[in-house]
Design a protein around this motif. Structure first.
Motif, short mmCIF file in Angstrom:
data_model
loop_
_atom_site.label_atom_id
_atom_site.label_comp_id
_atom_site.label_asym_id
_atom_site.label_seq_id
_atom_site.Cartn_x
_atom_site.Cartn_y
_atom_site.Cartn_z
N VAL A 11 0.81 -1.21 0.00
CA VAL A 11 0.00 0.00 0.00
C VAL A 11 0.85 1.27 0.00
N ALA A 12 2.16 1.14 0.23
CA ALA A 12 3.08 2.28 0.20
C ALA A 12 4.48 1.75 -0.10
N ASP A 13 5.37 2.64 -0.52
CA ASP A 13 6.75 2.25 -0.70
C ASP A 13 7.32 1.80 0.64
N PRO A 14 7.98 0.63 0.69
CA PRO A 14 8.57 0.21 1.96
C PRO A 14 9.76 1.10 2.33
N VAL A 15 9.93 1.35 3.62
CA VAL A 15 11.02 2.19 4.12
C VAL A 15 11.80 1.38 5.15
N ILE A 16 13.11 1.42 5.03
CA ILE A 16 13.95 0.65 5.94
C ILE A 16 14.41 1.53 7.10
N LYS A 17 14.52 0.91 8.27
CA LYS A 17 15.05 1.57 9.47
C LYS A 17 16.09 0.64 10.06
N TYR A 18 16.98 1.19 10.84
CA TYR A 18 18.02 0.40 11.49
C TYR A 18 17.94 0.61 12.99
N PHE A 19 18.18 -0.46 13.74
CA PHE A 19 18.23 -0.36 15.19
C PHE A 19 19.41 -1.20 15.66
N GLU A 20 19.85 -0.94 16.88
CA GLU A 20 20.99 -1.67 17.41
C GLU A 20 20.52 -2.88 18.18
N SER A 21 21.15 -4.02 17.90
CA SER A 21 20.84 -5.27 18.59
C SER A 21 22.16 -5.99 18.86
N ASN A 22 22.47 -6.17 20.13
CA ASN A 22 23.72 -6.82 20.54
C ASN A 22 24.95 -6.15 19.94
N GLY A 23 24.93 -4.82 19.90
CA GLY A 23 26.06 -4.06 19.42
C GLY A 23 26.19 -3.95 17.91
N ALA A 24 25.22 -4.49 17.16
CA ALA A 24 25.28 -4.42 15.70
C ALA A 24 24.00 -3.79 15.16
N ALA A 25 24.12 -3.09 14.03
CA ALA A 25 22.94 -2.50 13.40
C ALA A 25 22.15 -3.60 12.70
N LYS A 26 20.83 -3.56 12.89
CA LYS A 26 19.96 -4.53 12.26
C LYS A 26 18.86 -3.79 11.50
N ALA A 27 18.57 -4.25 10.29
CA ALA A 27 17.56 -3.61 9.44
C ALA A 27 16.17 -4.15 9.76
N VAL A 28 15.19 -3.26 9.68
CA VAL A 28 13.79 -3.66 9.81
C VAL A 28 12.95 -2.81 8.88
N THR A 29 11.99 -3.43 8.24
CA THR A 29 11.04 -2.73 7.39
C THR A 29 9.64 -3.13 7.82
N GLU A 30 8.82 -2.13 8.09
CA GLU A 30 7.41 -2.35 8.38
C GLU A 30 6.64 -1.94 7.14
N PHE A 31 5.66 -2.76 6.75
CA PHE A 31 4.87 -2.45 5.57
C PHE A 31 3.48 -3.04 5.73
N THR A 32 2.57 -2.56 4.91
CA THR A 32 1.20 -3.07 4.94
C THR A 32 0.86 -3.64 3.56
N LYS A 52 -0.56 -5.81 8.59
CA LYS A 52 0.66 -5.12 9.01
C LYS A 52 1.77 -6.16 9.11
N CYS A 53 2.88 -5.90 8.42
CA CYS A 53 3.98 -6.86 8.35
C CYS A 53 5.30 -6.21 8.76
N LYS A 54 6.22 -7.04 9.23
CA LYS A 54 7.59 -6.63 9.56
C LYS A 54 8.54 -7.66 8.98
N VAL A 55 9.67 -7.18 8.45
CA VAL A 55 10.70 -8.07 7.95
C VAL A 55 12.05 -7.54 8.45
N PHE A 56 12.95 -8.44 8.79
CA PHE A 56 14.22 -8.05 9.39
C PHE A 56 15.42 -8.46 8.53
N GLY A 57 16.56 -7.83 8.79
CA GLY A 57 17.83 -8.24 8.22
C GLY A 57 17.93 -8.02 6.72
N LYS A 58 18.62 -8.95 6.08
CA LYS A 58 18.87 -8.87 4.64
C LYS A 58 17.56 -8.85 3.85
N LEU A 59 16.56 -9.60 4.30
CA LEU A 59 15.27 -9.61 3.61
C LEU A 59 14.63 -8.22 3.61
#
Length: 138
Positions: A11-32, A52-59
């Motif tokens: 329903v919209a262009d997916p947008v990636i965000k990064y957060f820190e997990s165990n000292g490393a940056a991890k990617a997450v995208t929320e989309f509908t 409402k969906c979430k996908v993490f990391g390389k995916l």
């Protein structure tokens, strides 16, 4: 077993965000995803549900780099429910799908552009943890 699969349109262009997990940056995208029902309503039209969906990391990176609003994808996910206390002190429940894999149903212009840029720079990389470039539909 907690396993869901469905096909829908972004329903919209997916947008990636990064957060820190165990000292490393991890990617997450929320989309509908808009999911068309398989029956018509009283006006003879198909209604849609919105997942409402979430996908993490390389995916998450692959999804953002190769899809745009309106693209159809096939998703395999698990249902996840969480809760939190909002600013008014009320408990809020959130139900979402945590995506474990997806496939491209439509080939977007964004995917074609990214593929051409990848080919022109002679950079060959994996687009998902389990797939090589030869297995992608574009």
């Amino acid at each position: 077993m907690n396993n869901c699969s469905f096909v829908g349109g972004l329903v919209a262009d997916p947008v990636i965000k990064y957060f820190e997990s165990n000292g490393a940056a991890k990617a997450v995208t929320e989309f509908t995803l808009a999911l068309k029902r398989n029956f018509k309503n009283s006006q003879g039209e198909y209604d849609a549900d919105f997942a409402k969906c979430k996908v993490f990391g390389k995916l998450a990176e692959v999804l953002v780099n190769h899809t745009k609003k309106g693209d159809k994808i096939s998703v395999v996910a698990r249902l996840h429910t969480r809760n939190y206390i909002d600013s008014d002190g009320k408990k809020v429940y959130v139900t979402e799908f945590i995506v474990t894999s997806f496939d491209f149903i439509t080939k977007s212009k964004k995917a074609e552009t990214n593929q051409n840029q990848t080919n022109s720079s002679n950079h060959i990389g994996s687009h998902s943890p389990a797939e090589s470039d030869d297995q992608l539909p574009f």
